[in-house]
Design a protein around this motif. Structure first.
Motif, mmCIF file in Angstrom:
data_model
loop_
_atom_site.group_PDB
_atom_site.id
_atom_site.type_symbol
_atom_site.label_atom_id
_atom_site.label_comp_id
_atom_site.label_asym_id
_atom_site.label_seq_id
_atom_site.Cartn_x
_atom_site.Cartn_y
_atom_site.Cartn_z
ATOM 1 N N SER A 26 -27.238 20.815 28.893
ATOM 2 C CA SER A 26 -27.010 19.709 29.981
ATOM 3 C C SER A 26 -27.298 18.371 29.122
ATOM 4 O O SER A 26 -26.835 17.244 30.066
ATOM 5 C CB SER A 26 -28.309 20.105 30.939
ATOM 6 O OG SER A 26 -29.493 20.100 30.316
ATOM 7 N N VAL A 27 -27.708 18.319 28.148
ATOM 8 C CA VAL A 27 -27.853 16.652 27.470
ATOM 9 C C VAL A 27 -26.644 16.334 26.640
ATOM 10 O O VAL A 27 -26.582 15.282 26.198
ATOM 11 C CB VAL A 27 -29.057 16.892 26.612
ATOM 12 C CG1 VAL A 27 -30.367 17.080 27.430
ATOM 13 C CG2 VAL A 27 -28.881 17.714 25.491
ATOM 14 N N LEU A 28 -25.439 17.262 26.705
ATOM 15 C CA LEU A 28 -24.424 16.829 25.973
ATOM 16 C C LEU A 28 -23.810 15.565 26.794
ATOM 17 O O LEU A 28 -24.083 15.496 27.979
ATOM 18 C CB LEU A 28 -23.341 18.029 25.826
ATOM 19 C CG LEU A 28 -24.001 19.321 24.972
ATOM 20 C CD1 LEU A 28 -22.912 20.263 24.973
ATOM 21 C CD2 LEU A 28 -24.135 18.775 23.431
ATOM 22 N N ASP A 29 -22.603 15.197 26.430
ATOM 23 C CA ASP A 29 -22.074 14.132 26.923
ATOM 24 C C ASP A 29 -21.180 14.613 27.804
ATOM 25 O O ASP A 29 -20.800 15.839 27.854
ATOM 26 C CB ASP A 29 -21.070 13.266 25.809
ATOM 27 C CG ASP A 29 -20.193 14.191 25.220
ATOM 28 O OD1 ASP A 29 -19.076 14.484 25.562
ATOM 29 O OD2 ASP A 29 -20.307 14.563 23.921
ATOM 30 N N ARG A 30 -20.596 13.876 28.832
ATOM 31 C CA ARG A 30 -19.943 14.259 30.154
ATOM 32 C C ARG A 30 -18.786 15.208 29.882
ATOM 33 O O ARG A 30 -18.453 16.083 30.543
ATOM 34 C CB ARG A 30 -19.683 13.193 31.159
ATOM 35 C CG ARG A 30 -19.340 13.729 32.486
ATOM 36 C CD ARG A 30 -19.388 12.417 33.416
ATOM 37 N NE ARG A 30 -19.011 12.687 34.824
ATOM 38 C CZ ARG A 30 -19.673 13.176 35.580
ATOM 39 N NH1 ARG A 30 -21.028 13.175 35.344
ATOM 40 N NH2 ARG A 30 -19.298 13.496 36.804
ATOM 41 N N GLU A 31 -17.948 14.506 28.853
ATOM 42 C CA GLU A 31 -16.596 15.335 28.748
ATOM 43 C C GLU A 31 -16.747 16.704 27.961
ATOM 44 O O GLU A 31 -16.222 17.496 28.429
ATOM 45 C CB GLU A 31 -15.646 14.498 27.834
ATOM 46 C CG GLU A 31 -14.503 14.970 27.735
ATOM 47 C CD GLU A 31 -13.497 14.996 28.856
ATOM 48 O OE1 GLU A 31 -12.681 15.916 29.120
ATOM 49 O OE2 GLU A 31 -13.887 14.168 29.792
ATOM 50 N N ARG A 32 -17.670 16.982 27.159
ATOM 51 C CA ARG A 32 -18.084 18.011 26.448
ATOM 52 C C ARG A 32 -18.562 19.060 27.535
ATOM 53 O O ARG A 32 -18.535 20.237 27.488
ATOM 54 C CB ARG A 32 -18.888 17.972 25.098
ATOM 55 C CG ARG A 32 -18.226 17.279 24.056
ATOM 56 C CD ARG A 32 -19.292 17.333 22.782
ATOM 57 N NE ARG A 32 -18.590 16.700 21.620
ATOM 58 C CZ ARG A 32 -19.263 16.749 20.521
ATOM 59 N NH1 ARG A 32 -20.558 16.977 20.396
ATOM 60 N NH2 ARG A 32 -18.552 16.213 19.656
ATOM 61 N N LEU A 33 -19.522 18.469 28.435
ATOM 62 C CA LEU A 33 -20.170 19.549 29.379
ATOM 63 C C LEU A 33 -19.187 19.946 30.030
ATOM 64 O O LEU A 33 -19.266 21.134 30.903
ATOM 65 C CB LEU A 33 -21.471 18.415 29.956
ATOM 66 C CG LEU A 33 -22.110 19.234 30.711
ATOM 67 C CD1 LEU A 33 -22.913 20.515 30.383
ATOM 68 C CD2 LEU A 33 -23.107 18.503 31.710
ATOM 69 N N ARG A 34 -18.360 19.031 30.736
ATOM 70 C CA ARG A 34 -17.177 19.525 31.655
ATOM 71 C C ARG A 34 -16.549 20.603 31.152
ATOM 72 O O ARG A 34 -16.059 21.673 31.581
ATOM 73 C CB ARG A 34 -16.574 18.414 32.178
ATOM 74 C CG ARG A 34 -15.494 18.561 33.376
ATOM 75 C CD ARG A 34 -14.368 17.489 33.508
ATOM 76 N NE ARG A 34 -13.658 17.330 32.104
ATOM 77 C CZ ARG A 34 -12.382 17.689 31.868
ATOM 78 N NH1 ARG A 34 -12.009 19.072 32.745
ATOM 79 N NH2 ARG A 34 -11.917 17.492 30.974
ATOM 80 N N LYS A 35 -16.014 20.425 29.796
ATOM 81 C CA LYS A 35 -15.237 21.366 29.156
ATOM 82 C C LYS A 35 -16.006 22.661 28.952
ATOM 83 O O LYS A 35 -15.385 24.183 29.259
ATOM 84 C CB LYS A 35 -14.675 20.965 27.822
ATOM 85 C CG LYS A 35 -13.444 19.775 27.681
ATOM 86 C CD LYS A 35 -13.045 19.527 26.589
ATOM 87 C CE LYS A 35 -12.111 18.390 26.574
ATOM 88 N NZ LYS A 35 -11.399 17.967 25.079
ATOM 89 N N LEU A 36 -16.975 22.785 28.585
ATOM 90 C CA LEU A 36 -17.941 24.047 28.292
ATOM 91 C C LEU A 36 -18.341 24.691 29.328
ATOM 92 O O LEU A 36 -18.087 25.809 29.520
ATOM 93 C CB LEU A 36 -19.217 23.455 27.548
ATOM 94 C CG LEU A 36 -20.223 24.707 26.904
ATOM 95 C CD1 LEU A 36 -19.438 25.712 26.230
ATOM 96 C CD2 LEU A 36 -21.247 24.241 26.282
#
Length: 784
Positions: A98-108
């Motif tokens: 949940s602390v990843l950046d928004r784009e990486r979090l969306r893809k994951l």
């Protein structure tokens, strides 16, 4: 090779934490400190902070608590295993991701959600479906209801409750559904309870746990004619109680006819993953939505439930809350995503298949047991087995029982069912205690009453149930059935014996699993109610203590902790060789003995008190008489001493002694004369109970001997014949047609007559004796 060092450290820390929490071997010093630590009381937050080991140690102590010391059985947490560790790791990973950046979090999150949904739809044969992951298993149905409301009421987003008021929605659920499901839906949706319609189950044809489709059709027609809008139907693929499946095919046709949404839930949906699926469960793949509880089916802790649904408008799904634009909420599927990959397709199918095999194994064994009645929907593929103890009547008994029930129908039928419910409650608790790995529990069904349920799909993965556990369960059941049958047969005889016995009161308690309840009646002599109640409690408590001291196989107790009768003796389960008459006679005799001892103590206390008062009066009177005899001059100090020196006054000391045996005051003159205290009259012998029954070697009390029994079985009659043959061998001179009993009485009478004749002869010829013999007789008489 692990690239991200944070993930590697997270997995290592999780393994260490799980090992520490699952370690039950605590040191003695820590246990002693735990005994006196008031850890339930919140304390202040430490300013310096604590390390992870100390915090985990505190968590461990809070988890285990003091239950291991208070209970005899050691409390043990569920062994989650490696697949459980993967599910727990998912929660840690969700916090880290949940602390990843928004784009990486969306893809994951998109990849995790799409993978998990695709796997579940293929695994459970639900094509082109979407998934909603939720913690509460009722939350998925709640969001589906909101989706259907948004779909059927186009202006709901703008008008709100005004649209619902103009045309009231109706949600239909089965009467066999989970308790409180309809009320929970109405509360969360803000609808009145009149929007919820409970559909009865079949009464004439089909399973009594399936929804009545014909009646549902009539109810929907009536609602449509009255201006209501049929909205949704909740069906069961495995009812919560008996595990039966509704006629999903016909229900789907009915829903299509009235443009209703069909939602299915139940434990039988797990069998969709198997190669062979019954047609009734396979029809669930055509429904509009279904809820799966994978955590209990696969033994995965803290994984969410899943609701699969089909809907074409994503905007309405978003409005209903089935989808979310927040990537963090999509991470709910992460623990399930990790666990499914760890188990694999074959591992998932194998677990569900193993649970189905366990239920089939138990069902096959139950068919060969007498007095066991099963209630399953499909004997070939029923994952839930429900059974109960039920004693069938023979043809003759059935006719008499039917005639008896026709005269007083309602009380007898209700009492009989209540007794069977109590016995099955006891049977289920005993089986769960003896074979905890089986996971059996007690369930209340509307028509069958109290039953024992075995649902391995809900328990086997968590408890690790194996085939040998099912075999052990059957063995324990075989041991308990004779106890249940004999107790049920002897209950009526015990009631009749107690009612015929003076001093005992039979207490009818249908909720007690045992022979019965009895109370010893205390005969009050004009005492008030409080004192009589205390005496009654004292006598029955002492009676219970005396009965438990006897060497018997019976259990005597004060009854249940809550809801039981006061001042009673509860008798537990019994075997067929119980001598009911001896048991009742012993209870009555023991109660009388306790009552007599209590009254004797009360009378003795009163007699002693009166005796002391009388002795004080007599001693005071004797003292006055002594003063009169001595005269007035002897009472003057100087003159009395001179007079006593010249003419001493001889007076014997006078006192009083109290004879406890006779209950009277006596003078002590004889004691001072003989220089010894007299024993008084000989006390009467203590009355003893006539219950000392002739027993065989090794035979316990309250057991019917084989020689005097009515031959419950063939073995008892054979041993009875063997005893008769042994008695015939001991008396070979017995005539063929003569009985053994009269011969023994005649022998004893002849021995008594011979002894009396010998005694009279010795008394008639004293003159023929020598002087030495006469001297011996005189010495014996003097000794007497």
């Amino acid at each position: 090779k692990m690239v991200d060092p944070t993930l590697a450290e997270m997995g290592k820390n999780l393994n260490e934490a799980m090992k520490m929490l699952e370690d039950n071997q605590r040191k003695v010093e820590e246990e002693d400190e735990k005994k006196y630590a008031r850890k339930d009381i919140p304390g202040p937050l430490q300013g310096s902070g604590q390390d992870m080991v100390s915090i985990l140690q505190l968590v461990q102590n809070l988890m285990h608590g003091e239950e291991e010391e208070e209970t005899s059985q050691a409390y043990r947490l569920q062994n989650v295993g490696e697949q459980g560790h993967m599910a727990l790791l998912g929660h840690s990973l969700a916090a880290y991701i949940s602390v990843l950046d928004r784009e990486r979090l969306r893809k994951l999150t998109t990849r995790i959600l799409s993978d998990t949904t695709l796997w579940l739809c293929r695994l459970f044969r639900y094509e082109n479906g979407s998934a909603y992951y939720h913690e509460d298993d009722r939350e998925g149905l709640l969001k589906i209801c909101r989706l259907v409301i948004h779909t059927r009421y186009e202006d709901y987003t703008i008008e709100g409750f005004n649209v619902l008021y103009a045309k009231q929605p109706v949600i239909y659920i089965s009467s066999a559904a989970r308790t409180g499901l309809g009320q929970a839906l109405c509360n969360q949706l803000g609808l009145p309870l009149s929007c919820m319609c409970r559909v009865p189950c079949n009464t004439m044809f089909g399973s009594q746990h399936q929804m009545d489709v014909a009646l549902l059709d009539r109810v929907i027609k009536d609602d449509v004619e009255s201006g209501k809008l049929p909205l949704l139907l909740v069906a069961n693929a495995g009812t919560p109680g008996a595990g039966h499946t509704d006629k999903l095919g016909r229900l789907k046709e009915l829903c299509e006819q009235y443009n209703m949404w069909l939602h299915v839930e139940g434990v039988n949906l797990a069998t969709l993953a198997l190669g062979y699926v019954s047609s009734s469960v396979l029809a669930a793949t055509k429904c509009d939505s279904m809820t799966l509880t994978l955590g209990s089916w696969l033994g995965l802790p803290a994984v969410p439930a899943v609701t699969l649904y089909r809907h074409e408008d994503p905007s309405l799904s978003l409005a209903a809350g089935l989808t979310s634009s927040q990537p963090v909420e999509k991470l709910r599927a992460l623990p399930l995503w990790l666990s499914l990959q760890y188990l694999g397709h074959d591992g998932i199918v194998e677990r569900i298949k193993h649970a189905s095999q366990l239920s089939q194994r138990l069902l096959e064994n139950l068919k060969n047991l007498d007095f066991i009645k099963t209630s399953v929907e499909d004997e070939l593929s029923s994952p839930v087995v429900v059974f109960k103890f039920f004693q069938e009547y023979s043809n003759k008994d059935q006719i008499s029982h039917a005639a008896q029930a026709s005269t007083i129908q309602h009380p007898i039928i209700s009492n009989e069912r209540h007794v069977y419910d109590t016995f099955n409650q006891w049977l289920g608790e005993q089986l769960a205690q003896l074979v905890p790995a089986s996971g059996v529990d007690v369930v209340e069904l509307e028509d069958e009453g109290t039953c024992v349920r075995f649902s391995p799909l809900m328990t086997s993965a968590v408890l690790g149930t194996e085939i040998q556990d099912v075999d052990q369960l059957v063995d324990c059941l075989k041991m308990k059935i004779p106890v249940l049958t004999s107790t049920l047969q002897l209950r009526e005889e015990f009631e009749q014996e107690v009612r015929r016995t003076v001093g005992l009161l039979y207490i009818e308690d249908l909720s007690w699993p045992g022979l019965g309840v009895v109370r010893y009646n205390y005969h009050s002599d004009g005492k008030n109610d409080d004192k009589q109640e205390k005496e009654l409690e004292k006598i029955n408590t002492e009676l219970l203590k005396k009965l438990n001291e006897l060497e018997s196989d019976l259990t005597f107790s004060l009854g249940p902790e809550f809801g039981g009768q006061k001042n009673c003796v509860y008798i537990g389960m019994v075997t067929e060789d119980l001598d009911v008459s001896e048991l009742v006679e012993t209870i009555a005799a023991t109660g009388r003995e306790i009552e007599e001892n209590s009254r004797l103590l009360e009378n003795m206390t009163e007699v002693v008190r009166k005796g002391i008062q009388e002795a004080q009066l007599q001693l005071q009177k004797a003292n006055e008489e002594r003063l009169l005899e001595e005269g007035l001059l002897r009472q003057i100090p100087v003159v009395g001493s001179v007079l006593n020196w010249f003419s001493p006054f001889q007076a014997s000391p006078k006192g009083r002694t109290f004879n406890l045996t006779a209950g009277s005051l006596e003078s002590t003159e004889s004691t001072y004369v003989s220089k010894a205290q007299g024993t008084g009259t000989t006390p009467p012998p203590t009355p003893t109970s006539s219950l000392a029954k002739q027993r065989l070697p090794g035979q316990k009390i309250f057991k019917r001997s084989l020689r005097s029994s009515d031959a419950f079985s063939e073995t008892s009659s054979v041993s009875h014949c063997d005893d008769l043959e042994k008695m015939d061998q001991r008396a070979p001179t017995l005539a063929p047609g003569q009985e053994q009993g009269p011969l023994e009485t005649e022998k004893t009478e002849e021995q008594k007559e011979a002894a009396q004749a010998t005694k009279s002869d010795t008394e008639d010829i004293p003159s023929d004796k020598s002087p030495r013999d006469c001297t011996k007789v005189e010495e014996q008489e003097s000794q007497r």
